[in-house]
Design an enzyme around this catalytic site. Structure first.
Site, mmCIF file in Angstrom:
data_model
loop_
_atom_site.group_PDB
_atom_site.id
_atom_site.type_symbol
_atom_site.label_atom_id
_atom_site.label_comp_id
_atom_site.label_asym_id
_atom_site.label_seq_id
_atom_site.Cartn_x
_atom_site.Cartn_y
_atom_site.Cartn_z
ATOM 1 N N SER A 68 88.213 102.658 88.106
ATOM 2 C CA SER A 68 88.222 103.362 89.259
ATOM 3 C C SER A 68 87.189 102.596 90.393
ATOM 4 O O SER A 68 87.526 101.711 90.912
ATOM 5 C CB SER A 68 87.619 104.808 88.821
ATOM 6 O OG SER A 68 87.413 105.592 90.011
ATOM 7 N N SER A 505 74.150 111.271 83.789
ATOM 8 C CA SER A 505 75.559 110.814 84.126
ATOM 9 C C SER A 505 76.490 110.893 83.055
ATOM 10 O O SER A 505 75.949 110.655 82.014
ATOM 11 C CB SER A 505 75.646 109.670 85.093
ATOM 12 O OG SER A 505 76.824 108.827 84.830
HETATM 13 P P1 NG1 Z 1 78.913 111.096 86.507
HETATM 14 O O1 NG1 Z 1 78.602 109.609 86.307
HETATM 15 O O2 NG1 Z 1 78.927 111.896 85.318
HETATM 16 O O3 NG1 Z 1 78.106 111.491 87.596
HETATM 17 C C1 NG1 Z 1 80.932 110.110 88.209
HETATM 18 C C2 NG1 Z 1 80.923 111.219 89.597
HETATM 19 C C3 NG1 Z 1 82.066 112.372 88.865
HETATM 20 C C4 NG1 Z 1 83.284 111.990 88.370
HETATM 21 C C5 NG1 Z 1 83.137 110.906 87.371
HETATM 22 C C6 NG1 Z 1 84.335 110.128 86.731
HETATM 23 C C7 NG1 Z 1 79.470 111.820 91.151
HETATM 24 C C8 NG1 Z 1 78.021 112.437 91.343
HETATM 25 N N1 NG1 Z 1 79.646 111.876 89.824
HETATM 26 O O4 NG1 Z 1 80.467 111.245 86.915
HETATM 27 O O5 NG1 Z 1 82.070 113.246 89.973
HETATM 28 O O6 NG1 Z 1 84.100 111.649 89.566
HETATM 29 O O7 NG1 Z 1 82.162 109.969 88.027
HETATM 30 O O8 NG1 Z 1 84.727 109.251 87.557
HETATM 31 O O9 NG1 Z 1 80.144 111.645 92.105
HETATM 32 ZN ZN ZN Z 2 89.107 106.639 90.753
#
Ligand code: NG1
Ligand code: ZN
Length: 550
Positions: A68, A505
């Protein structure tokens, strides 16, 4: 009774051995880590995808190889369930167990246990479709995946290099082919045709908007975006930028939706491309996120993120249901996460039902399924609109009583086709936004003025063990470490319009801190202070404290 092809699995698994001392986890975005570490995981995901298909009566399962918005050395893989949605949660655990089996023997044991516990009928054929983004590590990882599929004798289809949302579309299209729920032709071409023809009907008779600049993050969006531009013809002129898919290190580097959202600024590469007032948007590396922006007459940057997209789209959908005479029959609702800007939550909840759920698309998607029309967007630009089966039925059978109702109904029907309902889709969402802007005769300025964003700041704190951070109330409050939330509350109270939360995260080894306040400097300071509290809590090196968080 058919047994696992143990010899074939053993021979191939030996070529993809798991190193000791690494632990993999199937998280919110599947497995994601350095591409160089993923070879054994890919093999095992191939085996698992085949087993999942057998378990689900030979429905086609999808596998997407992508990381991604992450930097180029990273890669990842996720499984897609038969309706094009995320993998069912219970299988995330199976995937983690299988990926972490330390040896070939342990892997075979784990697979045999899975087959036995889930009563998987191995005599059923397995069908899998897979694709990858443009990352340099992709081809070798796909080869490992293919070994896993081969080990189980799966009937596998390679969908090549394409976007994550196209792969989700393909899975649903393959599994609904020839049924009354047919989702479209099961090719990338079928996807482009479905979206572009719905878009053309939506904007027919409206004055064409000025050209739209698309920052393709130097990723796969450049390839599919180019094809989409051809399908759109003169219904919408696309000006593709950041299309260097063959330049090493360029992917998501100082460009793309994540850069724009987290840095809250223009990708430097667009400075010479964008004219004042011109609409532009950024995709991420696999084109499932979308962030809009423009420069005003003073060269000032303005961002229109996932929350602004949700507000624009929800208002339009509500307006159409009213005009079609379906008010009261179809309920529109919004799903957000704690990262939604307080300004957007206030604006939306004064108009519509709004639900807040934990981060992660599966939570948003499932909550949105509870509405007749569910609009879900993460602030980072990932989201879509879901129409319930009953709503689709209503839209196809409803008899309008006036020409105005008939027009609105046709628009709603076209919306169901322009929107990729399997998953957030940057290109599909872009067509959706463009259609609304054309209908409303909005430029970025009018769209932006729907509500005012509260200044906010997102920072990350590297901690030795993020698992000690536990949350409740859709991640808005910490329950562990004990006492930290009380300190946070005490701090937040001192800032006007202050709001802040801390969560681990799901995709990186960090704890994220979000803060907002009425004034920019206060939002920054609050984020900085909360990050400091987190840092002290985990016993971080005092010499490295504060300023590096900002
Ligand atoms: P994490 O790393 O859990 O914050 C991030 C994004 C999510 C989602 C995931 C999957 C933020 C703050 N967090 O997750 O919204 O898109 O990656 O790709 O944007
Ligand atoms: Zn993506």
């Amino acid at each position: 009774m058919t047994l696992l092809p143990v010899d074939a699995i053993r021979a191939l698994a030996d070529q993809h051995q798991k190193p000791a001392n690494v632990l993999f986890q199937y998280g919110t975005a599947g497995f994601r880590t350095l591409g160089s570490a993923l070879d054994p995981v890919m093999f095992r995901v191939g085996v698992l995808a085949a087993l999942r298909s057998k378990k689900l009566d030979s429905k086609t399962i999808g596998v997407m190889v992508t990381a991604s918005h992450n930097p180029e050395p990273d890669n990842g893989v996720k499984l897609v369930d038969p309706r094009g949605e995320m993998l069912e949660a219970s299988w995330e655990t199976h995937a983690t167990n299988v990926a972490n089996a330390p040896t070939t023997d342990a892997l075979i044991d784990a697979l045999e246990t899975l087959v036995k516990n889930l009563k998987i009928d191995l005599s059923k054929p397995a069908k899998v479709v897979y694709a990858r983004d443009t990352r340099p590590s992709g081809p070798a990882l796909v080869a490992s995946l293919e070994d896993g599929l081969k080990a189980l004798g799966a009937d596998a289809r390679n969908a090549g290099v394409t976007t994550t949302p196209v792969l989700h579309y393909l899975v649903r299209a393959i599994n609904t082919k020839g049924t009354k729920d047919s989702y479209g032709d099961d090719t990338e071409e079928g996807y482009l045709e479905k979206l572009s023809s719905a878009f053309k009907q939506l904007v027919a008779g409206k004055p064409a908007l000025p050209p739209l600049v698309i920052d393709c993050a130097n990723g796969v969006g450049a390839i599919v975006g180019q094809k989409l531009a051809r399908h759109l013809g003169n219904s919408l002129e696309l000006q593709l930028a950041n299309t260097a898919i063959d330049t090493l290190g360029a992917l998501n580097n100082a460009c793309g939706a994540d850069f724009v959202k987290t840095q809250q600024k223009l990708p430097p590469s667009l400075a010479s491309v964008l004219t004042p007032g011109q609409r532009a948007c950024s995709l991420d590396g696999d084109a499932d996120r979308l962030i809009y922006f423009y420069l005003d007459d003073h060269g000032q940057f303005h961002m229109l993120d996932g929350d602004k997209i949700a507000a624009l789209v929800a208002a339009f959908v509500v307006e159409l249901t009213k005009s079609a005479g379906l008010e009261g029959k179809i309920q529109v609702g919004i799903v957000q996460t704690a990262y939604a800007n307080g300004g957007s939550t206030k604006y939306l909840s004064e108009r519509l039902p709004v639900k807040c759920v934990p981060t992660g698309v599966k939570h948003l998607h499932h909550a949105a399924e509870h509405y007749d029309i569910g609009v879900y967007f993460e602030a980072n630009g990932h989201g879509t609109v879901l129409f319930s089966p009953e709503t689709l039925e209503t839209l196809s059978t409803y008899q309008p009583s006036t020409p105005a109702q008939s027009t609105a109904l046709t628009h709603l029907r076209n919306l169901t086709n322009v929107i990729n309902q399997t998953v957030g889709d940057g290109l599909s969402d872009m067509l959706l936004v463009e259609a609304v802007l054309a209908h409303k005769s909005y430029s970025g300025v009018e769209w932006n003025s729907l509500y005012v964003d509260l200044p906010n700041r997102l920072v990350k704190v590297v901690v030795p063990d993020r698992s000690i951070f536990k949350t409740e109330d859709a991640e808005r409050r910490l329950v562990s470490p004990p006492g930290l939330q009380a300190k946070l509350d005490e701090l937040v109270r001192r800032y006007e319009g202050g709001r802040s939360f801390v969560r681990p995260s799901g995709t990186e080894d960090v704890v994220r801190v979000y803060a907002e306040a009425t004034v920019r400097s206060q939002a920054d300071e609050l984020a900085f202070r909360v990050a400091g509290l987190v840092y002290d809590e985990v016993g971080g090196d005092p010499a490295k404290r504060p300023s590096e968080f900002l």
